[in-house]
Design an enzyme around this catalytic site. Structure first.
Site, PDB file in Angstrom:
ATOM      1  N   SER A  29       0.831  -1.195   0.000  1.00 24.64           N
ATOM      2  CA  SER A  29       0.000   0.000   0.000  1.00 24.64           C
ATOM      3  C   SER A  29       0.872   1.254   0.000  1.00 24.64           C
ATOM      4  O   SER A  29       1.646   1.468  -0.933  1.00 24.64           O
ATOM      5  CB  SER A  29      -0.955  -0.040   1.196  1.00 24.64           C
ATOM      6  OG  SER A  29      -1.945   0.955   1.097  1.00 24.64           O
ATOM      7  N   ASP A  86      -9.554  -4.425  -5.524  1.00 29.85           N
ATOM      8  CA  ASP A  86      -9.048  -3.492  -4.516  1.00 29.85           C
ATOM      9  C   ASP A  86      -9.979  -2.288  -4.446  1.00 29.85           C
ATOM     10  O   ASP A  86     -10.123  -1.540  -5.413  1.00 29.85           O
ATOM     11  CB  ASP A  86      -7.632  -3.054  -4.899  1.00 29.85           C
ATOM     12  CG  ASP A  86      -6.911  -2.316  -3.780  1.00 29.85           C
ATOM     13  OD1 ASP A  86      -7.590  -1.665  -2.960  1.00 29.85           O
ATOM     14  OD2 ASP A  86      -5.672  -2.385  -3.733  1.00 29.85           O
ATOM     15  N   HIS A 114      -7.584  -5.444  -1.192  1.00 25.91           N
ATOM     16  CA  HIS A 114      -6.379  -4.654  -0.918  1.00 25.91           C
ATOM     17  C   HIS A 114      -5.440  -5.304   0.094  1.00 25.91           C
ATOM     18  O   HIS A 114      -4.223  -5.285  -0.076  1.00 25.91           O
ATOM     19  CB  HIS A 114      -6.798  -3.271  -0.408  1.00 25.91           C
ATOM     20  CG  HIS A 114      -5.662  -2.323  -0.182  1.00 25.91           C
ATOM     21  ND1 HIS A 114      -5.003  -1.687  -1.209  1.00 25.91           N
ATOM     22  CD2 HIS A 114      -5.055  -1.898   0.969  1.00 25.91           C
ATOM     23  CE1 HIS A 114      -4.052  -0.912  -0.721  1.00 25.91           C
ATOM     24  NE2 HIS A 114      -4.059  -1.020   0.604  1.00 25.91           N
TER      25      HIS A 114
END
Length: 482
Positions: free
Chosen positions: A290, A381, A416
Site C-alpha cells: 500500500s 481493490d 487490498h
C-alpha cells in the site's frame, strides 16, 4: 455425567440411522434402576453400547501440530461409521480477546474416514476440497465486535488453534456442544533460531529479524501501509525463509510521537540492514504494501544514497507528489470530495487518485528505476486504484525502455489487504485516518476464496522473486538454508 450420556446417545443415534448398529437408540438419557443389586436391562444395554462405541472412537489427526503459518496442514478423521456426517471446526482466540472460527461439513467415506485434502466440504464457511479452509475462512464468531481484523502482533508466541470434529452438520452453538475429538496446533511466524532485535535510536524505530546460521544472508526492508505502528509478522516470516528482514515503523500510533515520511529516514533504515555483518551488502530489497509501495518506488527512482537490488510492491501505486512522500496526505485531504461510502457505510478510497494524472510531477518516474520490480495487483481493490496504477506504470516503463525489469501478477476477486498465506480474508475493518485521527470502517474489497488463493499464490511468487534476485546463485541459497 448426564451431559456425557446425552452426547454419547446423540452420537449413537446417528450411527444407527446409517445402519451401523442393528438397533435403534433414542436421543435421550436411559432410565437407570437397580433391582436386587443388579443394573436394569437399560443400563446393561448402555454399557454394551458404550463398549462398542469405545471400539470405534473417532481419531482426529492434524499434522504438523507445530509449524510456520505458511505451512500446510493435513487433517484426517478416522474410525467413524461409514457415510457419517461430521463437522470440522477451528477456533482461535486473538490477542485482542476475540474468537475467530471456521467450519466445514463432511461425510465420511465407506471406510469411515474424512480426509480434508481429498474430500469436499458441502457447507460451512468454505466448500469444496480445501486443505487449508479451516484457517483461511475463519471469521469472528457470531455477536462479535464489528470491524475486526486478525493480526498477530507478538511474534514470539504462536497462534494456538483448536481443531475439533463434531457429530452431524453443525452451523452454530459449537461452544455448547461436546466435540468427538480435538487437537491443538501452533502456527508460528518465527522459526526456531530466528533472532529478534529491537532497533531503537534517535532516528529509526524498527525490529530486525535474523535467520539462524553463519550467513551471510540477503536483506529486506519491510514497509507496511498507512495504518501505522510497528508490524512485525511479515518480517518474522521472511527471516524464517532465510532473509534478514527489518520491519520499520514510520507512522506512529502514539499520540506524542511524530510520524516520519522523509526520504532520509528510509535511507537510514536501509543502511542499517545493509551494514549488518550478516547481510550481503549488494543484496538488499525493498518490500512495500500500500503506502509502503509508494515509498519503495520513490526510493528506487530518486534516492542517491541507496540502491535496492529489487523491489516488491503489493497493492500500491506510483501516484504521489514526487518532491516528498509526506505530501501524499496533503493530496488526500484535497480529494476528500472523492470519498465514497458503500451500502453498509464503509469508506471507499479507490477513486482518490483517479484519473491517473498525466502531470509527471504527480507520479514516480518509472523510467528511472534500474532494478527488477514485482507488482502484486488485486483486481477488487476498493482502497486504491491499483489496477489503473499498474497499467500506467507498465506503459511508462515500456516507453522508457525498462519494461523488462517489471513482473506483474494480477489476481481477480482479491482485495487490498494482502497478508501471508492462510490469513483470514477481511473485506472491511476498523481504520484510523492518519491525517484526521478519525475512526472509520474501511472497505478493502475482495471475496473470501479468490482472496485466499491470491494470498497463497502471491507469497510463493514473492519468495521466488526474492530468491532469484537476492541470491547470487542457487547454491548460495541452498547453503544459507542449511
Amino acid at each position: 455425567m448426564v451431559h456425557c450420556i446425552f452426547s454419547f446417545c446423540n452420537f449413537a443415534s446417528k450411527c444407527c440411522k446409517d445402519l451401523f448398529f442393528p438397533c435403534k437408540v433414542k436421543s435421550k438419557c436411559f432410565q437407570v434402576s437397580i433391582r436386587n443389586g443388579k443394573l436394569s436391562s437399560s443400563m446393561i444395554f448402555l454399557n454394551k453400547l458404550s463398549s462398542t462405541m469405545a471400539a470405534i472412537s473417532p481419531v482426529l489427526s492434524v499434522k504438523p501440530t507445530r509449524g510456520l503459518v505458511n505451512e500446510k496442514i493435513q487433517i484426517i478423521v478416522r474410525n467413524l461409521p461409514p457415510r457419517f456426517p461430521v463437522t470440522l471446526h477451528s477456533l482461535y482466540l486473538s490477542e485482542d480477546k476475540d474468537y475467530w472460527e471456521a467450519f466445514g461439513h463432511y461425510t465420511s467415506d465407506n471406510r469411515g474416514t474424512v480426509t480434508v485434502s481429498e474430500h469436499a466440504s458441502v457447507g460451512g464457511t468454505y466448500e469444496g476440497s480445501e486443505p487449508m479452509g479451516l484457517l483461511w475462512s475463519m471469521q469472528p464468531v457470531p455477536r462479535s465486535r464489528t470491524g475486526l481484523r486478525l493480526r498477530k502482533m507478538n511474534v514470539l508466541t504462536p497462534m494456538v488453534v483448536h481443531i475439533s470434529v463434531y457429530s452431524g452438520h453443525v452451523t452454530e452453538g459449537f461452544s455448547k456442544q461436546s466435540p468427538l475429538a480435538t487437537v491443538v496446533i501452533e502456527r508460528w511466524y518465527l522459526a526456531p533460531g530466528v533472532r529478534r532485535i529491537d532497533i531503537r535510536d534517535e532516528e529509526v524505530k524498527g525490529t530486525l529479524f535474523i535467520p539462524p546460521g553463519p550467513g551471510p544472508f540477503p536483506g529486506v526492508l519491510d514497509l507496511w501501509g498507512g495504518g501505522g505502528g510497528l508490524v512485525e509478522y511479515r518480517s518474522a516470516l521472511l527471516a524464517s525463509h532465510v532473509f534478514v528482514s527489518m520491519a520499520l515503523e514510520y507512522f506512529s500510533t502514539e499520540k506524542n510521537r511524530a510520524s516520519n515520511l522523509h526520504i532520509k529516514y528510509f535511507e537510514k533504515a536501509f543502511r542499517i540492514v545493509q551494514e549488518h555483518p550478516l547481510v550481503m551488502k549488494d543484496s538488499v530489497a525493498l518490500f512495500g504494501l500500500s503506502l509502503g509501495t509508494s515509498i519503495t518506488l520513490h526510493m528506487a527512482a530518486y534516492s542517491k544514497a541507496v540502491s535496492p537490488r529489487c523491489c516488491v510492491c503489493v497493492s500500491g501505486s506510483h501516484v504521489q507528489p514526487i518532491n516528498s512522500p509526506q505530501n501524499i496526505f496533503i493530496n488526500l485531504q484535497e480529494n476528500t470530495h472523492k470519498y465514497q461510502f458503500d451500502e453498509e457505510g464503509c469508506l471507499v478510497w479507490k477513486d482518490i487518485i483517479l484519473p491517473i494524472p498525466n502531470d509527471p510531477g504527480l507520479k514516480v518516474d518509472m523510467g528511472r528505476i534500474k532494478c527488477p520490480v514485482i507488482l502484486i495487483v488485486r483486481e477488487d481493490d476498493q482502497n486504491l486504484a491499483t489496477v489503473e496504477s499498474a497499467e500506467d506504470m507498465t506503459q511508462m516503463m515500456r516507453a522508457a525502455g525498462n519494461k523488462h525489469l517489471l513482473t506483474t501478477f494480477r489476481y481477480p476477486g482479491a482485495g487490498h489487504l494482502i497478508e501471508p498465506p492462510y490469513t483470514p480474508h477481511v473485506r472491511a475493518s476498523n481504520f484510523i485516518v492518519q491525517q484526521t485521527g478519525e475512526k472509520v470502517i474501511m472497505l478493502w474489497g475482495g471475496s473470501r476464496k479468490p482472496h485466499a488463493s491470491a494470498q497463497e499464490g502471491s507469497w510463493e511468487m514473492i519468495l521466488k522473486f526474492l530468491q532469484q534476485h537476492l541470491y547470487p546463485s542457487q547454491d548460495s541459497f541452498t547453503q544459507a538454508k542449511l
